[in-house]
Design an enzyme around this catalytic site. Structure first.
Site, short mmCIF file in Angstrom:
data_model
loop_
_atom_site.label_atom_id
_atom_site.label_comp_id
_atom_site.label_asym_id
_atom_site.label_seq_id
_atom_site.Cartn_x
_atom_site.Cartn_y
_atom_site.Cartn_z
N ASP A 1 3.86 -6.18 3.49
CA ASP A 1 3.56 -5.12 4.45
C ASP A 1 4.45 -5.32 5.68
O ASP A 1 5.17 -6.31 5.76
CB ASP A 1 2.07 -5.16 4.82
CG ASP A 1 1.51 -3.81 5.26
OD1 ASP A 1 2.28 -2.98 5.81
OD2 ASP A 1 0.30 -3.58 5.10
N HIS B 1 3.14 2.51 13.34
CA HIS B 1 2.16 3.58 13.51
C HIS B 1 2.64 4.65 14.48
O HIS B 1 1.84 5.37 15.07
CB HIS B 1 0.77 3.03 13.89
CG HIS B 1 0.08 2.39 12.72
ND1 HIS B 1 -1.28 2.17 12.67
CD2 HIS B 1 0.56 1.94 11.53
CE1 HIS B 1 -1.59 1.60 11.50
NE2 HIS B 1 -0.48 1.43 10.80
N ASP C 1 5.69 1.77 7.11
CA ASP C 1 4.39 1.13 6.85
C ASP C 1 3.66 2.00 5.83
O ASP C 1 3.08 3.01 6.21
CB ASP C 1 3.62 0.99 8.16
CG ASP C 1 2.22 0.45 7.98
OD1 ASP C 1 1.90 -0.03 6.88
OD2 ASP C 1 1.43 0.52 8.95
N HIS D 1 0.82 -1.22 0.00
CA HIS D 1 0.00 0.00 0.00
C HIS D 1 0.85 1.27 0.00
O HIS D 1 1.88 1.36 0.65
CB HIS D 1 -1.05 -0.01 1.11
CG HIS D 1 -0.55 0.02 2.52
ND1 HIS D 1 -0.35 1.20 3.21
CD2 HIS D 1 -0.28 -0.95 3.40
CE1 HIS D 1 0.03 0.91 4.45
NE2 HIS D 1 0.10 -0.38 4.59
N GLU E 1 -5.29 1.59 2.33
CA GLU E 1 -5.18 0.38 3.15
C GLU E 1 -5.42 0.69 4.61
O GLU E 1 -6.07 -0.06 5.33
CB GLU E 1 -3.78 -0.25 2.97
CG GLU E 1 -3.62 -1.63 3.62
CD GLU E 1 -3.19 -1.62 5.07
OE1 GLU E 1 -3.18 -2.69 5.69
OE2 GLU E 1 -2.86 -0.54 5.63
N GLU E 2 -4.88 1.82 5.06
CA GLU E 2 -4.92 2.14 6.49
C GLU E 2 -6.33 2.46 6.99
O GLU E 2 -6.55 2.54 8.19
CB GLU E 2 -3.98 3.32 6.80
CG GLU E 2 -2.50 3.02 6.55
CD GLU E 2 -1.89 2.04 7.56
OE1 GLU E 2 -2.61 1.59 8.47
OE2 GLU E 2 -0.70 1.73 7.40
CO CO Z 1 -0.37 0.39 8.93
ZN ZN Z 2 0.68 -1.37 6.36
#
Ligand code: CO
Ligand code: ZN
Length: 332
Positions: free
Chosen positions: A217, A303, A164, A63, A194-195
């Site tokens: 990922d 994150h 990420d 992503h 995606e998130e």
């Molecule tokens: Co993520």
């Molecule tokens: Zn991710």
């Protein structure tokens, strides 16, 4: 590879606003693919090779979007109130900085709390972009931002915002450039949103209609002081996902990945992740169902604005994926 990762992570691209990163990726891959398209959801879909006898159609997905924030209100004195885009947690924010899609930068501040030492909620935080009034504030309601934190090279370990999943994006770009002949038709999908719920991969998987799906990922690790109980460490190889919060990998895909890693002499780890999921879930559940799995890059502090990976895991993930897609696939 480090240069490529740096280039990918430093672009601003919160969910729904992947245009800039998509242009960067397109420039990197355009001369290496047989077909390249952008669909209605903004996914960048590139095809390499054609199905020949013994071949299948494989979809690889990483992503492009990153977590971030979204302006909900601008106060009269120019401070910006915000909500989150994706899985942002409040303790990662205070004192950090953001950069809006329109280029405006800001620092995240917090209200004075009654009990010092307690955690600010999102409602008690604001973004200070240096404005002094609502009228002159360069940020308006509805403006999106990502975190503003530069790439740093610590040697084997690399840290930045948006590892990420820009590290996954860099892996797919490198796989695309290094793979040679394959009996398989391989779709490289750089997905959007995606998130916020695998939204880009959901429609891309339907359109590509693959025989097999693999996402690339990040995954968490258990190798920090008093960290999660998790059998994944930085530097011990790419992780082959067994299960996460949204998917049980097809066991035949897991075994195929393990066999391939062992045959190629590549290090690997088996991943059991308690929460979270990836684009592989969207591929697995498209149409009447697709065998799916995931090659994960171990990553600390996911994150947060400083996510950390190990360069050897990244390089070995590239090698594993090239080995997987370059041969006829037998899931046994
Ligand atoms: Co993520
Ligand atoms: Zn991710």
């Amino acid at each position: 590879m480090k240069e490529l990762i740096k280039k990918m992570v430093e672009v601003v691209g919160p969910s729904g606003f992947e245009g800039a990163i998509r242009d960067v990726i397109r420039t990197e891959i355009a001369s290496h693919v047989d077909d390249i398209q952008v669909d209605a959801m903004g996914n960048l879909v590139a095809r390499k090779g054609q199905k020949s006898p013994g071949g299948i159609r494989i979809m690889l997905a990483a992503h492009m979007d990153e977590i971030g924030v979204l302006a909900t209100h601008v106060e009269e004195n120019g401070f910006v109130r915000f909500t989150t885009v994706g899985g942002v947690r409040p303790h990662t924010l205070l004192g950090g900085r953001v950069i809006f899609v329109n280029g405006t930068r800001g620092v995240i501040g917090g209200e004075r709390l009654e009990s010092p030492g307690s955690l600010h909620s999102f409602e008690q935080m604001f973004i200070d972009v240096g404005a002094t009034s609502r009228e002159t504030c360069p940020v308006k309601v509805g403006d999106f931002a990502g975190f503003d934190r530069p790439f740093a090279d610590y040697g084997d370990r690399l840290t930045s915002k948006a590892m990420d999943d820009r590290v996954g994006v860099a892996v797919l770009v490198e796989v695309l450039r290094t793979m040679e002949s394959s009996p398989n038709e391989v779709y490289f999908v750089f997905s959007t949103q995606e998130e916020v719920g695998l939204r880009g991969a959901t429609t891309a998987a339907y359109a590509v209609d693959p025989d097999l799906g693999i996402s690339v990922d990040v995954t968490g690790t258990g190798d920090t002081p008093k960290g999660s109980r998790m059998e994944v460490s930085l530097g011990k190889g790419p992780a082959i996902k067994v299960r996460d919060g949204g998917m049980i990998s097809d066991p035949r895909v897991v075994q195929w990945m393990v066999r391939s890693a062992e045959a190629s002499g590549l290090p690997y780890q088996l991943e059991v992740l308690e929460g979270g999921t990836t684009d592989a879930r969207a591929m697995q559940l498209t149409r009447a169902g697709v065998p799916a799995g995931c090659v994960s890059i171990p990553c600390r502090y996911i994150h947060s604005p400083s996510e950390m990976v190990d360069i050897h895991d990244v390089q070995n993930a590239v090698k594993l994926l090239v080995a997987l897609i370059s041969q006829p696939v037998s899931l046994g």
